[in-house]
Design a protein around this motif. Structure first.
Motif, PDB file in Angstrom:
ATOM      1  N   LEU A  18       0.831  -1.198   0.000  1.00 47.62           N
ATOM      2  CA  LEU A  18       0.000   0.000   0.000  1.00 47.62           C
ATOM      3  C   LEU A  18       0.870   1.255   0.000  1.00 47.62           C
ATOM      4  N   ASP A  19       1.960   1.216   0.743  1.00 48.34           N
ATOM      5  CA  ASP A  19       2.889   2.355   0.794  1.00 48.34           C
ATOM      6  C   ASP A  19       3.419   2.675  -0.589  1.00 48.34           C
ATOM      7  N   ALA A  57      -9.655   1.379  -0.525  1.00 50.59           N
ATOM      8  CA  ALA A  57     -10.060   0.475  -1.612  1.00 50.59           C
ATOM      9  C   ALA A  57      -9.255   0.756  -2.876  1.00 50.59           C
ATOM     10  N   VAL A  58      -9.039   2.028  -3.173  1.00 50.60           N
ATOM     11  CA  VAL A  58      -8.237   2.390  -4.350  1.00 50.60           C
ATOM     12  C   VAL A  58      -6.812   1.871  -4.189  1.00 50.60           C
ATOM     13  N   GLY A  59      -6.245   2.076  -2.991  1.00 50.63           N
ATOM     14  CA  GLY A  59      -4.888   1.612  -2.735  1.00 50.63           C
ATOM     15  C   GLY A  59      -4.769   0.095  -2.827  1.00 50.63           C
ATOM     16  N   ALA A  63      -2.351  -1.955  -5.165  1.00 50.18           N
ATOM     17  CA  ALA A  63      -1.324  -2.785  -4.533  1.00 50.18           C
ATOM     18  C   ALA A  63      -1.447  -4.244  -4.941  1.00 50.18           C
ATOM     19  N   LEU A  64      -2.683  -4.714  -5.113  1.00 53.34           N
ATOM     20  CA  LEU A  64      -2.918  -6.116  -5.463  1.00 53.34           C
ATOM     21  C   LEU A  64      -3.063  -6.330  -6.968  1.00 53.34           C
ATOM     22  N   ASP A  65      -2.980  -5.236  -7.745  1.00 50.15           N
ATOM     23  CA  ASP A  65      -3.127  -5.298  -9.200  1.00 50.15           C
ATOM     24  C   ASP A  65      -4.461  -5.934  -9.589  1.00 50.15           C
ATOM     25  N   LEU A  66      -5.535  -5.421  -8.962  1.00 49.92           N
ATOM     26  CA  LEU A  66      -6.881  -5.896  -9.232  1.00 49.92           C
ATOM     27  C   LEU A  66      -7.742  -4.729  -9.698  1.00 49.92           C
ATOM     28  N   VAL A 136     -11.520  -5.750  -6.526  1.00 52.06           N
ATOM     29  CA  VAL A 136     -11.857  -5.064  -5.280  1.00 52.06           C
ATOM     30  C   VAL A 136     -13.212  -4.403  -5.496  1.00 52.06           C
ATOM     31  N   LEU A 137     -14.176  -4.740  -4.649  1.00 53.32           N
ATOM     32  CA  LEU A 137     -15.515  -4.161  -4.728  1.00 53.32           C
ATOM     33  C   LEU A 137     -15.663  -3.132  -3.617  1.00 53.32           C
TER      34      LEU A 137
END
Length: 277
Positions: A18-19, A57-59, A63-66, A136-137
């Protein structure tokens, strides 16, 4: 649908990811998000406006490339806006085409069944999240919706599935990471909270707010970041109708950095106050 990317192995690894996107999560939030990922549970984030709930949620999506799929809640929202609707103009055109092409009486049952297929289905955010997962929802500001919509969400949060009368049961092959947010304009019912992991987001500490300013405002000096963050921290101690959030901190620090101000002063603060605080 794509395969789910590898999950972070620890809260610290998730916080570092996330950072890298510019979102600075504290230990408690990193732990809550990590557990939501590992357990496949929705994460219910509650707190004052501007504490970083939506940005989380945006981060996470970055971060997870979703992909991020967002449902903005509001008073009166219903399933046709949140889950699905039918493309009635195209259905009508299709029916007229069938009538024109038919050489005899139109088979009513066959015509009706041809109208309710994926071809004419308009997927709204909730259905998109189930059929396009992993993703991510973000169900944003659930406190603005009514009791009926909360009840409508329970099956989705329980089973990662919904029932469409015309099509049947739709089940996510990979559960979406659901983030629900609330500014607590009203109390959300326990039935919904029970299905989620819960985390209360506070405004950031002084040190973390300085770090956010340094990260998010290009060219801001350490001294100016400390002064702006300190001023906003003091404002939050007052009985304001709407205490300034992190977004206001960034908006207030940006003009000073752009004006090459290394430190704050009363004149500049007064001149730029309307831009953020």
């Amino acid at each position: 649908m794509t395969d789910a990317p590898p999950l972070p192995r620890s809260p610290a690894e998730l916080a570092a990811a996330l950072d890298a996107t510019g979102y600075l999560a504290d230990d408690g939030l990193a732990m809550a998000a990590f557990l939501a990922l590992r357990m496949g549970r929705p994460l219910f984030c509650e707190g004052e406006p501007g504490t970083g709930k939506t940005s989380l949620a945006v981060g996470l999506s970055q971060a997870l490339d979703l992909p991020l799929i967002r449902l903005q809640c509001h008073e009166g929202i219903d399933s046709s806006q949140a889950l699905y609707d039918w493309d009635f103009p195209r259905q009508l055109l299709h029916l007229r085409t069938l009538e024109a092409a038919s050489v005899g009486p139109l088979d009513a049952d066959a015509a009706e069944s041809s109208l309710y297929t994926d071809r004419f289905l308009l997927a709204r955010p909730l259905l998109q999240a189930l059929t396009e997962a992993p993703c991510v929802l973000l169900i944003d500001e659930i406190d603005r919706a009514d009791d009926e919509f909360e009840a409508f969400l329970l099956q989705l949060l329980d089973e990662n599935a919904v029932t469409i009368p015309e099509l049947g049961h739709v089940q996510a092959a990979v559960p979406p990471l659901a983030i629900l947010t609330s500014n607590r304009t009203r109390e959300v019912h326990d039935a919904l909270k029970r299905r989620c992991l819960y985390h209360w987001l506070e405004h950031p500490s002084l040190a973390r707010e300085i770090a956010i300013l340094s990260r998010r405002v290009p060219g801001i000096s350490d001294a100016l970041a400390a002064q702006v963050a300190g001023a906003v921290q003091e404002l939050r101690k007052l009985e304001l109708l709407k205490p300034p959030g992190v977004a206001e901190t960034l908006d207030w620090g940006g003009p000073r950095a752009q004006n090459d101000r290394k430190q704050n002063d009363a004149a500049v603060a007064a001149a730029t106050q309307g831009g953020g605080v």
